[in-house]
Scaffold this active site. Structure first.
Site, PDB file in Angstrom:
ATOM      1  N   LYS A  22      82.294 -62.554 -26.167  1.00 59.88           N
ATOM      2  CA  LYS A  22      83.195 -61.404 -26.023  1.00 59.88           C
ATOM      3  C   LYS A  22      84.481 -61.819 -25.528  1.00 59.88           C
ATOM      4  O   LYS A  22      85.613 -61.281 -25.987  1.00 59.88           O
ATOM      5  CB  LYS A  22      82.747 -60.412 -24.980  1.00 59.88           C
ATOM      6  N   LYS A  73      73.731 -61.944 -35.328  1.00 59.04           N
ATOM      7  CA  LYS A  73      72.725 -60.545 -35.292  1.00 59.04           C
ATOM      8  C   LYS A  73      73.748 -59.497 -35.852  1.00 59.04           C
ATOM      9  O   LYS A  73      74.847 -59.570 -35.974  1.00 59.04           O
ATOM     10  CB  LYS A  73      72.775 -60.426 -33.630  1.00 59.04           C
ATOM     11  N   LYS A 101      77.282 -53.748 -33.877  1.00 60.36           N
ATOM     12  CA  LYS A 101      78.332 -52.398 -34.217  1.00 60.36           C
ATOM     13  C   LYS A 101      79.611 -53.019 -34.506  1.00 60.36           C
ATOM     14  O   LYS A 101      80.616 -52.284 -35.036  1.00 60.36           O
ATOM     15  CB  LYS A 101      78.277 -51.652 -32.942  1.00 60.36           C
TER      16      LYS A 101
HETATM   17  P1  TYM Z   1      73.335 -52.950 -26.470  1.00 56.95           P
HETATM   18  O1  TYM Z   1      73.999 -51.396 -26.300  1.00 56.95           O
HETATM   19  O2  TYM Z   1      74.417 -53.814 -27.285  1.00 56.95           O
HETATM   20  O3  TYM Z   1      72.250 -52.583 -27.341  1.00 56.95           O
HETATM   21  C1  TYM Z   1      71.205 -51.763 -27.085  1.00 56.95           C
HETATM   22  C2  TYM Z   1      69.708 -52.355 -27.391  1.00 56.95           C
HETATM   23  O4  TYM Z   1      69.509 -52.725 -28.832  1.00 56.95           O
HETATM   24  C3  TYM Z   1      69.236 -54.193 -28.974  1.00 56.95           C
HETATM   25  N1  TYM Z   1      69.847 -54.638 -30.098  1.00 56.95           N
HETATM   26  C4  TYM Z   1      69.422 -55.354 -30.993  1.00 56.95           C
HETATM   27  N2  TYM Z   1      67.884 -55.651 -31.240  1.00 56.95           N
HETATM   28  C5  TYM Z   1      67.662 -56.381 -32.314  1.00 56.95           C
HETATM   29  N3  TYM Z   1      68.618 -56.693 -33.491  1.00 56.95           N
HETATM   30  C6  TYM Z   1      70.080 -56.554 -33.220  1.00 56.95           C
HETATM   31  N4  TYM Z   1      70.744 -56.823 -34.120  1.00 56.95           N
HETATM   32  C7  TYM Z   1      70.336 -55.685 -32.029  1.00 56.95           C
HETATM   33  N5  TYM Z   1      71.545 -55.299 -31.208  1.00 56.95           N
HETATM   34  C8  TYM Z   1      71.164 -54.965 -30.271  1.00 56.95           C
HETATM   35  C9  TYM Z   1      69.592 -54.692 -27.829  1.00 56.95           C
HETATM   36  O5  TYM Z   1      69.077 -56.160 -27.352  1.00 56.95           O
HETATM   37  C10 TYM Z   1      69.520 -53.415 -26.586  1.00 56.95           C
HETATM   38  O6  TYM Z   1      68.293 -53.716 -26.115  1.00 56.95           O
HETATM   39  N6  TYM Z   1      73.849 -54.687 -21.851  1.00 56.95           N
HETATM   40  C11 TYM Z   1      73.117 -53.872 -22.872  1.00 56.95           C
HETATM   41  C12 TYM Z   1      72.946 -52.454 -22.236  1.00 56.95           C
HETATM   42  C13 TYM Z   1      72.322 -52.349 -20.837  1.00 56.95           C
HETATM   43  C14 TYM Z   1      70.937 -52.268 -20.584  1.00 56.95           C
HETATM   44  C15 TYM Z   1      70.985 -52.178 -19.147  1.00 56.95           C
HETATM   45  C16 TYM Z   1      69.704 -52.695 -21.231  1.00 56.95           C
HETATM   46  C17 TYM Z   1      73.062 -52.112 -20.056  1.00 56.95           C
HETATM   47  N7  TYM Z   1      72.120 -51.602 -18.818  1.00 56.95           N
HETATM   48  C18 TYM Z   1      69.692 -52.136 -18.375  1.00 56.95           C
HETATM   49  C19 TYM Z   1      68.555 -52.723 -20.736  1.00 56.95           C
HETATM   50  C20 TYM Z   1      68.537 -52.441 -19.062  1.00 56.95           C
HETATM   51  C21 TYM Z   1      73.706 -53.973 -24.137  1.00 56.95           C
HETATM   52  O7  TYM Z   1      74.730 -53.891 -24.310  1.00 56.95           O
HETATM   53  O8  TYM Z   1      72.920 -53.305 -25.226  1.00 56.95           O
END
Ligand code: TYM
Length: 336
Positions: free
Chosen positions: A118, A200, A203
């Site tokens: 990032k 991956k 978004k």
């Molecule tokens: P975020 O918002 O980027 O994504 C949410 C969830 O989606 C999963 N994910 C994917 N899984 C499979 N293939 C992909 N291409 C893909 N892109 C995203 C992510 O692994 C995630 O589970 N830091 C986290 C949010 C967060 C969080 C937490 C998660 C904040 N606090 C506490 C669990 C527990 C994030 O940015 O996810």
């Protein structure tokens, strides 16, 4: 669910309100959250504080947060069964974040691959929040003493750090936190971009064809799959070096429940063209109920408000107990 049922294990997960969820978010994470609701105490959050690490227009951000909340409900998260809330509505996260930051080393945060990626992507805004992001994520999880954290593969490193922070705190101040386990699906934990299947699905991809959004209409979804980058072979087979086909097979397997062998037989003698259309159609059909439900929920803002207000109150009742305990452990003067 009013308070946590002590006999059930605790689950926490979150998703950033940075736009409509992608098929990656859905298959890797959110889709797996609903089936856990009966067996566990589930707490799910729209983690808006995390999303602030990238510059955002406040009006659009507020709207995306509300839409993301509605989308979670549309994906089957039931506010009667789970606690569903918006992160910034519960002050415990920020409180615990600071305490945990003082138990986290600069070196370990520097090793986080998401921070490196990032900061490369936004070189003009490498803010401190971006750097300490994983500490807030640890606070999200540890403040509920979560046993399990359902996530996709890309969050595994952050979860590992949360575990290390918990263990270190427990060693220094006495048993306080549950050390959480990741809960990563066997199939679908790393859905790839449709335009570059070595990356991956994200978004923030600049290429709109790289990513399927779960509110895309059927024609758009099928068009994106038709354009998906594959290889010069013609056989639908899961194999090394066939990243594009492997990704499409993974998506098809998640959506239909078929094994890779079953998919190979189904498309034996057929080309990639037929396969891509079948994947597109099955994805579009499986997402249709979410689209319908989302539109219904967005037209009832009062209901959404009631849900996220109650969700935050319930979340606070659980997390505040732990923040109080942690405050005593570190030596803050008790206010009561
Ligand atoms: P975020 O918002 O980027 O994504 C949410 C969830 O989606 C999963 N994910 C994917 N899984 C499979 N293939 C992909 N291409 C893909 N892109 C995203 C992510 O692994 C995630 O589970 N830091 C986290 C949010 C967060 C969080 C937490 C998660 C904040 N606090 C506490 C669990 C527990 C994030 O940015 O996810």
């Amino acid at each position: 669910m009013s308070e946590a049922n002590e006999s059930k294990k605790m689950i926490f997960s979150g998703i950033q309100p940075t736009g409509v969820f992608t098929l990656g978010n859905y298959l890797g994470a959110v889709r797996n959250w609903a089936p856990l609701q009966d067996e566990y105490n589930c707490i799910y959050s729209i983690v808006d504080m995390h999303a602030l690490t990238v510059k955002r227009d406040p009006i659009a951000f507020r709207q995306k947060t509300l839409e993301s909340y509605a989308l979670l409900l549309a994906c089957g998260i039931d506010p009667e069964k789970s606690i569903v809330f918006i992160q910034s509505h519960n002050p415990s996260h920020a409180q615990l974040n600071w305490i945990l930051a003082c138990s986290t080393q600069f070196g370990e945060l520097s090793r986080m691959t998401q921070f490196k990626d990032k900061s490369k992507k936004h070189p003009d805004d490498v803010n401190a929040g971006l750097f300490t992001y994983p500490v807030l994520m640890a606070a999200d999880i540890l403040t509920y003493n979560a046993d399990l954290v359902p996530i996709g593969q890309d969050q595994k490193q952050h979860l590992e750090l949360a575990r290390n922070i918990a263990v270190r705190f427990n060693q220094r101040f006495g048993e306080t936190f549950v050390v959480p386990e990741p809960y990563i699906p066997k199939v679908g934990a790393a859905i790839k971009s449709l335009q570059d299947p070595t990356k991956k699905m994200s978004k923030s991809d600049d290429n709109p064809n790289a990513c399927v959004y779960i509110l895309d209409d059927k024609d758009t979804i099928i068009r994106k799959f038709k354009r998906a980058v594959t290889d010069s072979d013609t056989v639908v087979k899961f194999a090394d070096g066939k990243d594009g086909i492997n990704n499409l097979m993974t998506i098809y397997s998640c959506v239909t429940g078929k094994t890779m062998d079953e998919i190979e037989s189904e498309f034996a003698g057929k080309g990639y063209g037929d396969f891509k259309i079948a994947v597109g159609e099955s994805v579009a059909d499986s997402l249709k109920p979410i689209r319908d439900d989302f539109n219904r929920l967005m037209s009832d803002k009062a209901y959404l408000k009631e849900c996220y207000t109650q969700g935050a109150q319930r979340a606070f009742r659980i997390s505040n107990k732990l923040v109080t305990k942690v405050s005593r452990r570190v030596g803050f003067v008790d206010v009561r």
